[in-house]
Design an enzyme around this catalytic site. Sequence first.
Site, short mmCIF file in Angstrom:
data_model
loop_
_atom_site.label_atom_id
_atom_site.label_comp_id
_atom_site.label_asym_id
_atom_site.label_seq_id
_atom_site.Cartn_x
_atom_site.Cartn_y
_atom_site.Cartn_z
N GLU A 113 0.85 -1.16 0.00
CA GLU A 113 0.13 0.24 -0.04
C GLU A 113 0.86 1.37 -0.10
O GLU A 113 1.48 1.47 0.88
CB GLU A 113 -1.11 0.14 1.26
CG GLU A 113 -1.79 1.44 1.01
CD GLU A 113 -2.68 1.50 2.63
OE1 GLU A 113 -1.96 1.34 3.63
OE2 GLU A 113 -3.69 1.71 2.55
N GLU B 33 -12.23 2.97 5.70
CA GLU B 33 -10.86 3.10 6.35
C GLU B 33 -11.01 4.57 6.92
O GLU B 33 -9.89 5.29 6.55
CB GLU B 33 -9.58 2.69 5.85
CG GLU B 33 -8.39 2.67 7.05
CD GLU B 33 -7.09 2.19 6.44
OE1 GLU B 33 -6.26 1.67 7.07
OE2 GLU B 33 -6.62 2.67 5.23
O1 LIG Z 1 -3.03 3.58 6.95
C1 LIG Z 1 -3.48 2.91 6.25
O2 LIG Z 1 -4.24 3.53 4.94
C2 LIG Z 1 -3.54 1.36 5.93
O3 LIG Z 1 -4.22 0.95 5.18
C3 LIG Z 1 -2.54 0.73 6.93
O4 LIG Z 1 -2.79 -0.32 6.99
C4 LIG Z 1 -2.27 1.06 8.15
O5 LIG Z 1 -1.28 2.21 8.15
MG LIG Z 2 -5.17 2.28 3.73
#
Ligand SMILES: O=C(O)C(=O)[C@H](O)CO
Ligand SMILES: [Mg+2]
Length: 273
Positions: free
Chosen positions: A143, A246
Amino acid sequence: MPRFAANLSMLYPEHAFLDRFEAAARDGFQAVEYLFPYEHEPRELAARLRANGLQQVLFNAPPGDWNGGERGMACLPGREQEFREAFAQALRYAQALSCPRVHVMAGLVPDGVERAELRPTYVANVRWAAREAARQGVDVLLEPINTRDIPRFFLNRQDHAHELVGEIGEPNAKVQMDLYHCQIVEGDVAMKIRQYLPTGRVGHFQIAGVPLRHEPDHGELNYTYLFSVIDEVSQACGWDGWIGCEYRPARGAEPGGTSAGLEWLRQAKAGTR
Ligand SMILES: O=C(O)C(=O)[C@H](O)CO
Ligand SMILES: [Mg+2]
């Protein structure tokens, strides 16, 4: 319409972690993701998933010393053995939770070190992890994260992540495309979805409003439009993954605050009828 997973590390902060599964199911979520499962026994987590009819779609491998400021070990020379042991633990949890994806955080560029010097370690670690994960049908995700949230994070841009995935060369190594980070670092989000989703190398999306990381209907990104782009492109290329929610609810830990803030989701669902 895309499918949405509740991120239980951020949503429902008014509840203890294990009670967030039920809260997510009550709001209609059928899937969850979170950062780390390791404080809980796999059988306890599996029971919560089962009891609430939820799938686990993503979690992170252990990141090193999180409280000490570490954010992954994949790029760190000298930490290979620890990386491997941590990833083996993640795979045991993935097995117990029938989870098809594990995110491996890249780590921070140490002071005085050039990013390019870390690339061989990163590629070798993630390639090893992908090969291990393939034996149980799990994808390994990389990511890109913005440096406002995590200064000195090794991986920041979508093009860098896709270049690395190409070099790693394992079919189950994919990019976790977090649109919040993508907007902060580089913008042009819709075109990047159109560019990368058809490659088969995007394993998962995550969303949040920009700049404050609240609900997707707060801030500068037009998620109604972006969901329609994901929908259109995924129908054309056969992508059937998940979008992780998220974000930090704008109402914080106010009781019912996460649920009240899901108006964007109700509207997204209503828009498809
Ligand atoms: O911070 C994010 O966007 C995430 O997806 C990670 O898993 C955690 O830092
Ligand atoms: Mg993330």
